[in-house]
Design a protein around this motif. Structure first.
Motif, PDB file in Angstrom:
ATOM      1  N   LEU A  82     -28.235  59.503   9.612  1.00 16.29           N
ATOM      2  CA  LEU A  82     -29.644  59.463   9.224  1.00 16.29           C
ATOM      3  C   LEU A  82     -29.831  59.835   7.758  1.00 16.29           C
ATOM      4  N   GLU A  83     -28.747  60.095   7.063  1.00 14.79           N
ATOM      5  CA  GLU A  83     -28.825  60.479   5.653  1.00 14.79           C
ATOM      6  C   GLU A  83     -29.425  59.344   4.830  1.00 14.79           C
ATOM      7  N   PRO A  84     -30.233  59.658   3.810  1.00 15.40           N
ATOM      8  CA  PRO A  84     -30.831  58.604   2.978  1.00 15.40           C
ATOM      9  C   PRO A  84     -29.790  57.707   2.322  1.00 15.40           C
ATOM     10  N   SER A  85     -28.703  58.296   1.820  1.00 17.89           N
ATOM     11  CA  SER A  85     -27.637  57.517   1.171  1.00 17.89           C
ATOM     12  C   SER A  85     -26.289  58.084   1.598  1.00 17.89           C
ATOM     13  N   PRO A  86     -25.848  57.739   2.815  1.00 18.51           N
ATOM     14  CA  PRO A  86     -24.587  58.306   3.293  1.00 18.51           C
ATOM     15  C   PRO A  86     -23.403  57.820   2.475  1.00 18.51           C
ATOM     16  N   ALA A  87     -22.411  58.689   2.313  1.00 18.50           N
ATOM     17  CA  ALA A  87     -21.178  58.289   1.643  1.00 18.50           C
ATOM     18  C   ALA A  87     -20.373  57.410   2.602  1.00 18.50           C
ATOM     19  N   GLY A  88     -19.973  56.236   2.139  1.00 16.60           N
ATOM     20  CA  GLY A  88     -19.241  55.332   3.021  1.00 16.60           C
ATOM     21  C   GLY A  88     -20.169  54.668   4.020  1.00 16.60           C
TER      22      GLY A  88
END
Length: 215
Positions: free
Chosen positions: A158-164
Motif C-alpha cells: 500500500l506504499e505510495p512508491s514501493p521499492a521494486g
C-alpha cells in the motif's frame, strides 16, 4: 470518434442510458484504435477484437503480432498500456467517498493489507485504499481471469512508491512471484493507477519499465 468504430461498437455506445457515457465509450475506443494502429501499422478502422472468457480484449489472431494491451477508465481519464509478448494489465481509480470503505477492505483485501490500511492515518486512508484496489485490479487483469482470482488470495503493498514490485505474494497458480512486475504510476491528483506485467522473469521487464518515459 464514431467514424473509427465498428458497427457493434457504435451499437454498444448507443445502448448507454446517458449520452455522455456513450460518448465517453466512443472516445475511449477510438483512442485505443488509433494507438493500436500506430503500433501495428494497420488501419484503425479495420482492427477487430476478440474477448477472453472474462471479457479481456485482444486483437484478433493475425493482427496483433507481438502486441498486447489493456485499458482502464475512471472518472474523466482513460489509461492504455501496450507491451510486446507479455501479459499486461492496467487499472486507474478515481478517489471517491465510500461509505463502507473499511468493510470493503475486510471483505476483499488480504488480512495483512487490512492491517496496513488501518495503520494509515485516516486522512490518507482513501488514497491507500484506492492504491491497493488499483494494484489488485491491474494484477487480475494481466492474468486474464479477472474476478475468478480472489482478491484476498494475493498481497500488494500500500506504499505510495514501493521499492521494486508492489506485488508481495501470490499463489503458485499465478506465480512464480519473480515473473511479475507490479508498479503504481502517477496520473493526476485524486487518482490511483497501477500497471502489471507478467513475463518469463522479472528481469526481462525490469529494464523496460525503468527506462520507459512516464506517460
Amino acid at each position: 470518434a464514431r467514424t473509427l468504430l465498428s458497427a457493434d461498437e457504435i451499437a454498444r455506445a448507443d445502448r448507454f442510458a446517458f449520452a455522455r457515457h456513450g460518448e465517453a465509450f466512443a472516445l475511449a475506443r477510438a483512442s485505443l484504435r488509433l494507438l493500436l494502429a500506430a503500433r501495428t501499422g494497420l488501419d484503425a478502422r479495420t482492427l477487430t477484437f476478440d474477448y477472453g472468457s472474462e471479457g479481456k480484449p485482444a486483437l484478433c489472431a493475425g493482427m496483433a503480432g507481438p502486441w498486447r494491451f489493456n485499458v482502464s477508465d475512471s472518472g474523466d481519464l482513460l489509461a492504455c498500456a501496450f507491451v510486446q509478448g507479455m501479459d499486461i494489465g492496467i487499472d486507474i481509480e478515481r478517489h471517491r467517498l465510500l461509505r463502507d470503505r473499511d468493510g470493503l477492505a475486510e471483505r476483499f483485501f488480504a488480512p495483512e493489507e487490512c492491517e496496513a490500511l488501518l495503520a494509515v492515518p485516516e486522512e490518507e486512508r482513501d488514497r491507500a485504499f484506492f492504491a491497493c484496489w488499483s494494484r489488485k485490479e491491474a494484477f487480475i487483469k494481466a492474468d486474464g481471469r479477472g474476478m475468478r482470482i480472489p482478491l484476498h488470495s494475493f498481497r500488494v503493498s500500500l506504499e505510495p512508491s514501493p521499492a521494486g514490485s508492489a506485488l508481495l505474494a501470490c499463489r503458485d497458480e499465478e506465480g512464480p512471484l519473480d515473473a511479475w512486475l507490479l508498479r503504481p504510476f502517477d496520473v493526476v491528483p485524486g487518482y490511483s493507477a497501477a500497471i502489471a506485467i507478467r513475463a518469463a522473469t522479472r528481469s526481462s521487464v525490469g529494464g523496460w519499465v525503468e527506462n520507459s518515459p512516464r506517460r
